[in-house]
Scaffold this motif. Structure first.
Motif, PDB file in Angstrom:
ATOM      1  N   PHE A 129     -49.382  42.170  20.852  1.00 35.59           N
ATOM      2  CA  PHE A 129     -48.223  42.468  19.995  1.00 35.59           C
ATOM      3  C   PHE A 129     -48.618  42.985  18.611  1.00 35.59           C
ATOM      4  CE2 PHE A 129     -46.693  39.489  23.118  1.00 35.59           C
ATOM      5  CZ  PHE A 129     -45.441  39.967  23.427  1.00 35.59           C
ATOM      6  N   VAL A 130     -49.914  42.937  18.325  1.00 35.72           N
ATOM      7  CA  VAL A 130     -50.325  43.301  16.964  1.00 35.72           C
ATOM      8  C   VAL A 130     -50.297  44.819  16.801  1.00 35.72           C
ATOM      9  CG1 VAL A 130     -52.212  43.262  15.292  1.00 35.72           C
ATOM     10  CG2 VAL A 130     -51.733  41.243  16.704  1.00 35.72           C
ATOM     11  N   ALA A 131     -49.562  45.287  15.806  1.00 34.92           N
ATOM     12  CA  ALA A 131     -49.486  46.725  15.542  1.00 34.92           C
ATOM     13  C   ALA A 131     -50.799  47.175  14.897  1.00 34.92           C
ATOM     14  CB  ALA A 131     -48.310  47.018  14.617  1.00 34.92           C
ATOM     15  N   PRO A 132     -51.484  48.174  15.505  1.00 36.31           N
ATOM     16  CA  PRO A 132     -52.758  48.626  14.934  1.00 36.31           C
ATOM     17  C   PRO A 132     -52.593  49.081  13.481  1.00 36.31           C
ATOM     18  CG  PRO A 132     -52.370  49.630  17.082  1.00 36.31           C
ATOM     19  CD  PRO A 132     -51.123  48.899  16.711  1.00 36.31           C
ATOM     20  N   VAL A 133     -51.452  49.720  13.200  1.00 34.54           N
ATOM     21  CA  VAL A 133     -51.144  50.086  11.819  1.00 34.54           C
ATOM     22  C   VAL A 133     -49.971  49.192  11.406  1.00 34.54           C
ATOM     23  CG1 VAL A 133     -50.354  51.928  10.295  1.00 34.54           C
ATOM     24  CG2 VAL A 133     -51.805  52.466  12.274  1.00 34.54           C
ATOM     25  N   PRO A 134     -50.224  48.234  10.502  1.00 37.64           N
ATOM     26  CA  PRO A 134     -49.122  47.304  10.179  1.00 37.64           C
ATOM     27  C   PRO A 134     -47.910  48.055   9.659  1.00 37.64           C
ATOM     28  CG  PRO A 134     -51.195  46.633   9.137  1.00 37.64           C
ATOM     29  CD  PRO A 134     -51.418  47.999   9.709  1.00 37.64           C
ATOM     30  N   PRO A 135     -46.746  47.814  10.254  1.00 36.85           N
ATOM     31  CA  PRO A 135     -45.543  48.499   9.758  1.00 36.85           C
ATOM     32  C   PRO A 135     -45.200  48.016   8.353  1.00 36.85           C
ATOM     33  CG  PRO A 135     -44.950  46.841  11.385  1.00 36.85           C
ATOM     34  CD  PRO A 135     -46.445  46.859  11.329  1.00 36.85           C
ATOM     35  N   VAL A 136     -44.654  48.892   7.552  1.00 30.50           N
ATOM     36  CA  VAL A 136     -44.224  48.462   6.224  1.00 30.50           C
ATOM     37  C   VAL A 136     -42.862  47.810   6.398  1.00 30.50           C
ATOM     38  CG1 VAL A 136     -43.683  49.228   3.875  1.00 30.50           C
ATOM     39  CG2 VAL A 136     -45.459  50.382   5.206  1.00 30.50           C
ATOM     40  N   THR A 137     -42.841  46.490   6.243  1.00 25.95           N
ATOM     41  CA  THR A 137     -41.585  45.803   6.548  1.00 25.95           C
ATOM     42  C   THR A 137     -40.604  45.838   5.377  1.00 25.95           C
ATOM     43  OG1 THR A 137     -42.734  43.768   6.052  1.00 25.95           O
ATOM     44  CG2 THR A 137     -42.393  44.263   8.364  1.00 25.95           C
ATOM     45  N   SER A 138     -41.137  45.981   4.170  1.00 22.12           N
ATOM     46  CA  SER A 138     -40.203  46.219   3.064  1.00 22.12           C
ATOM     47  C   SER A 138     -40.339  47.704   2.752  1.00 22.12           C
ATOM     48  CB  SER A 138     -40.572  45.390   1.849  1.00 22.12           C
ATOM     49  OG  SER A 138     -41.918  45.639   1.516  1.00 22.12           O
ATOM     50  N   ALA A 139     -39.482  48.487   3.374  1.00 25.95           N
ATOM     51  CA  ALA A 139     -39.628  49.937   3.354  1.00 25.95           C
ATOM     52  C   ALA A 139     -39.579  50.472   1.925  1.00 25.95           C
ATOM     53  CB  ALA A 139     -38.524  50.566   4.170  1.00 25.95           C
ATOM     54  N   ALA A 140     -40.236  51.599   1.753  1.00 29.82           N
ATOM     55  CA  ALA A 140     -40.272  52.222   0.432  1.00 29.82           C
ATOM     56  C   ALA A 140     -38.863  52.564  -0.033  1.00 29.82           C
ATOM     57  CB  ALA A 140     -41.117  53.477   0.505  1.00 29.82           C
ATOM     58  N   GLY A 141     -38.022  52.948   0.915  1.00 25.78           N
ATOM     59  CA  GLY A 141     -36.683  53.360   0.505  1.00 25.78           C
ATOM     60  C   GLY A 141     -35.650  52.867   1.491  1.00 25.78           C
ATOM     61  N   ALA A 142     -34.414  52.970   1.092  1.00 27.42           N
ATOM     62  CA  ALA A 142     -33.326  52.627   2.000  1.00 27.42           C
ATOM     63  C   ALA A 142     -32.532  53.906   2.251  1.00 27.42           C
ATOM     64  CB  ALA A 142     -32.447  51.567   1.380  1.00 27.42           C
ATOM     65  N   PHE A 143     -32.049  54.044   3.454  1.00 26.43           N
ATOM     66  CA  PHE A 143     -31.263  55.214   3.806  1.00 26.43           C
ATOM     67  C   PHE A 143     -29.847  54.769   4.118  1.00 26.43           C
ATOM     68  CE2 PHE A 143     -29.594  57.996   7.226  1.00 26.43           C
ATOM     69  CZ  PHE A 143     -29.487  59.161   6.484  1.00 26.43           C
ATOM     70  N   ALA A 144     -28.897  55.339   3.393  1.00 23.86           N
ATOM     71  CA  ALA A 144     -27.492  55.017   3.680  1.00 23.86           C
ATOM     72  C   ALA A 144     -26.977  56.057   4.666  1.00 23.86           C
ATOM     73  CB  ALA A 144     -26.679  55.037   2.394  1.00 23.86           C
ATOM     74  N   ALA A 145     -26.843  55.660   5.924  1.00 24.12           N
ATOM     75  CA  ALA A 145     -26.363  56.619   6.931  1.00 24.12           C
ATOM     76  C   ALA A 145     -24.962  57.082   6.544  1.00 24.12           C
ATOM     77  CB  ALA A 145     -26.348  55.956   8.301  1.00 24.12           C
ATOM     78  N   PRO A 146     -24.665  58.401   6.687  1.00 24.45           N
ATOM     79  CA  PRO A 146     -23.308  58.863   6.373  1.00 24.45           C
ATOM     80  C   PRO A 146     -22.281  58.071   7.173  1.00 24.45           C
ATOM     81  CG  PRO A 146     -24.740  60.706   6.961  1.00 24.45           C
ATOM     82  CD  PRO A 146     -25.527  59.462   7.201  1.00 24.45           C
ATOM     83  N   SER A 147     -21.170  57.788   6.533  1.00 21.11           N
ATOM     84  CA  SER A 147     -20.144  56.983   7.185  1.00 21.11           C
ATOM     85  C   SER A 147     -18.943  57.868   7.512  1.00 21.11           C
ATOM     86  CB  SER A 147     -19.736  55.857   6.229  1.00 21.11           C
ATOM     87  OG  SER A 147     -18.828  55.020   6.868  1.00 21.11           O
ATOM     88  N   VAL A 148     -18.446  57.750   8.720  1.00 17.78           N
ATOM     89  CA  VAL A 148     -17.292  58.555   9.124  1.00 17.78           C
ATOM     90  C   VAL A 148     -16.159  57.612   9.498  1.00 17.78           C
ATOM     91  CG1 VAL A 148     -16.435  60.331  10.693  1.00 17.78           C
ATOM     92  CG2 VAL A 148     -18.863  60.319  10.051  1.00 17.78           C
ATOM     93  N   ASP A 149     -15.052  57.746   8.775  1.00 16.31           N
ATOM     94  CA  ASP A 149     -13.861  56.949   9.060  1.00 16.31           C
ATOM     95  C   ASP A 149     -13.081  57.675  10.154  1.00 16.31           C
ATOM     96  OD1 ASP A 149     -11.354  55.850   9.116  1.00 16.31           O
ATOM     97  OD2 ASP A 149     -11.131  55.742   6.930  1.00 16.31           O
ATOM     98  N   LEU A 150     -13.050  57.074  11.335  1.00 17.41           N
ATOM     99  CA  LEU A 150     -12.445  57.778  12.465  1.00 17.41           C
ATOM    100  C   LEU A 150     -10.917  57.823  12.393  1.00 17.41           C
ATOM    101  CD1 LEU A 150     -14.749  56.807  15.469  1.00 17.41           C
ATOM    102  CD2 LEU A 150     -14.812  58.843  14.031  1.00 17.41           C
ATOM    103  N   SER A 151     -10.338  57.191  11.352  1.00 16.97           N
ATOM    104  CA  SER A 151      -8.888  57.332  11.216  1.00 16.97           C
ATOM    105  C   SER A 151      -8.535  58.562  10.370  1.00 16.97           C
ATOM    106  CB  SER A 151      -8.286  56.066  10.595  1.00 16.97           C
ATOM    107  OG  SER A 151      -8.736  55.927   9.262  1.00 16.97           O
ATOM    108  N   LEU A 152      -9.529  59.264   9.894  1.00 15.86           N
ATOM    109  CA  LEU A 152      -9.260  60.491   9.127  1.00 15.86           C
ATOM    110  C   LEU A 152      -8.656  61.554  10.038  1.00 15.86           C
ATOM    111  CD1 LEU A 152     -12.615  60.867   7.113  1.00 15.86           C
ATOM    112  CD2 LEU A 152     -10.334  60.453   6.145  1.00 15.86           C
ATOM    113  N   PRO A 153      -7.973  62.546   9.436  1.00  8.61           N
ATOM    114  CA  PRO A 153      -7.492  63.661  10.269  1.00  8.61           C
ATOM    115  C   PRO A 153      -8.659  64.266  11.044  1.00  8.61           C
ATOM    116  CG  PRO A 153      -6.629  63.835   8.039  1.00  8.61           C
ATOM    117  CD  PRO A 153      -7.588  62.676   8.038  1.00  8.61           C
ATOM    118  N   ARG A 154      -8.379  64.717  12.264  1.00  2.90           N
ATOM    119  CA  ARG A 154      -9.466  65.113  13.172  1.00  2.90           C
ATOM    120  C   ARG A 154     -10.385  66.183  12.565  1.00  2.90           C
ATOM    121  NH1 ARG A 154     -10.984  64.069  18.267  1.00  2.90           N
ATOM    122  NH2 ARG A 154     -12.258  65.679  19.232  1.00  2.90           N
ATOM    123  N   ALA A 155      -9.812  67.175  11.928  1.00  2.96           N
ATOM    124  CA  ALA A 155     -10.661  68.264  11.395  1.00  2.96           C
ATOM    125  C   ALA A 155     -11.685  67.699  10.414  1.00  2.96           C
ATOM    126  CB  ALA A 155      -9.789  69.316  10.723  1.00  2.96           C
TER     127      ALA A 155
END
Ligand SMILES: O=C(O)CCC(=O)C(=O)O
Ligand SMILES: [Fe+2]
Length: 454
Positions: A129-155
């Motif tokens: 289970f040991v990762a040969p390259v230790p993953p960075v668990t506290s990532a350098a940055g955070a990514f805010a995925a775009p949010s889509v409100d599906l109740s918006l008008p379709r277009a």
């Protein structure tokens, strides 16, 4: 899409981001001897039956259950066919390959999964289970995925979905119409199943499917040709994979009882959202919403990441892009999902869970159909906690497919003189076989099909 999971050869009409789990069952290492424990366990391979009181009915049920839960070492002709295909394509095996296979085999033989390790009180992560390259668990940055409100008008929703799929290949949806109670119940049921004692869990443990279900620590193929390996042999997670289109088990009785109803309800509740997302993603390309016919979320991978004594040394899920059209991901509040946005060179960034929202990943199949207009997002999971488990459910959506006869190529309306077809025509099975061969990581997973201009 081989859950997997991940794409097991057993998954014929469906998708998965995971590996061919039956590789292990197909070719156990010659040095691994079926031990006494295994014979006892095979005796245990009887799924708990659903308490019918009628004697004849019970007998019939038992026969059916026995059929469903027969030794996972017995494989269908489809599985054999796929195994032969993989063998033919596989590069020569090395001593390290054999040692790796043996280590994975021995781990499977414990039938306890990663949770079993934790129950046994391990203070250190075992070498597989040991990762040969230790993953960075506290990532350098955070990514805010775009949010889509599906109740918006379709277009507006079409424009937002199209923009997110073009730029990142990942977004989240709110007001998606799937009741919060259904999502919470499914996540809780996955936790409840995994947190049962060993004796209740282990009869279900098998890296080869039992009926519609696989419950195991499922390996994802490592990227080939990367020496030394950059990813661990096994990830710190146990997965329960359900194929909702499995003709051997149409009633889905192979799903363990503690989560059966909740998972079936969850999959059904996702159908409308799946149709809506298919339409929005296609219209975002300027393609008619019904262009692919009916799509279905027929493969579900439920992941349970037990608390890890050394979280910084493991991966909860190896880097990969999903193979399907798109994936809808529900997760609890623990976090650990990361994305890398520039095809392998950039930094991994945390994508935090947002209460009430569902994540949507574009998969490789939609990337091909879109003629590279859309990105398929590379993602992985790191272990965040030494104390808390993490639960996630990935539902993989695809057109309803029928195996070899389904051919996919970029939509003709997206192929122009300026932008010729970027991919040759491919079949779903070719796509899965290629991922098994090359690993699921980018960019290699689609290179095989790319048209190179001379
Ligand atoms: O657990 C997660 O958040 C991601 C799971 C995943 O990527 C997959 O099943 O393909
Ligand atoms: Fe994935």
């Amino acid at each position: 899409m081989p859950s997997a999971a991940e794409a097991e050869p057993a998954v014929q009409n469906c998708t998965s981001s995971t590996s061919p789990a039956v590789t292990w069952a197909a070719s156990p290492s010659p040095t691994a001897k079926p031990c006494k424990r295994r014979r006892e366990d095979e005796g245990l391979l009887r799924s708990p039956r659903d308490g019918s009181t009628d004697g004849a009915q019970q007998h019939k049920r038992r026969r059916e259950d026995e059929e469903l839960t027969r030794s996972p070492l017995v494989r269908s002709s489809d599985q054999q066919c796929n195994a032969a295909r993989q063998q033919a394509m596989a590069p020569p095996r090395s001593f390290e390959d054999d040692a790796d296979e043996e280590a994975v085999f021995q781990f499977h033989m414990t039938r306890g999964g990663v949770r079993g390790l934790v129950e046994s009180g391990v203070a250190f992560v075992p070498p597989q289970f040991v990762a040969p390259v230790p993953p960075v668990t506290s990532a350098a940055g955070a990514f805010a995925a775009p949010s889509v409100d599906l109740s918006l008008p379709r277009a507006q929703a079409v424009a937002l979905v199209g923009a997110a799929a073009r730029s990142f290949g990942i977004f989240e949806v709110t007001n998606h119409g799937v009741p919060a109670g259904v999502i919470d119940a499914a996540l809780a049921a996955v936790a409840a199943f995994n947190e049962q004692p060993f004796a209740a869990r282990s009869p279900h443990y098998s890296p080869a499917p039992i009926g519609a279900t696989t419950y195991a620590t499922v390996p994802i193929p490592r990227p080939r040709g990367v020496t030394p390996a950059t990813t661990p042999l096994l990830c710190w997670r146990d997965s329960l994979i359900v194929r909702f289109d499995c003709s051997r088990d149409p009633e889905l009785r192979s799903i363990p009882l503690p989560c059966r109803d909740a998972l079936i309800q969850y999959q059904r509740s996702m159908a409308r959202l799946g149709r809506e997302l298919t339409g929005l993603l296609l219209e975002g390309l300027g393609v008619e919403a019904g262009r692919l016919g009916k799509t279905q979320g027929c493969l579900m991978q439920c992941h349970y990441h037990p608390p890890c004594p050394e979280p910084e040394r493991v991966l909860g899920s190896r880097e990969h892009a999903d193979a399907d059209l798109f994936t809808v991901l529900a997760q609890d509040g623990v976090g650990g999902l990361q994305v890398r946005l520039d095809d392998g060179d950039g930094e991994w960034m945390d994508v935090a869970p947002v209460p009430g929202a569902l994540k949507v990943n574009v998969g490789d199949l939609l990337k091909v159909l879109s003629n590279d207009e859309y990105r398929s997002v590379e993602h992985r999971v790191v272990a965040k906690s030494a104390r808390e488990p993490r639960v996630s459910i990935a539902l993989f959506f695809n057109p309803i497919m029928h195996g070899e006869s389904d051919f996919f190529s970029p939509f003709p309306e997206l192929v122009t003189a300026e932008k010729p077809a970027q991919y040759r025509t491919l079949t779903w099975l070719e796509m899965l076989a290629n991922r098994v061969e090359l690993g699921h990581a980018k960019p290699s997973s689609l290179d095989e099909f790319r048209v190179t201009s001379n």
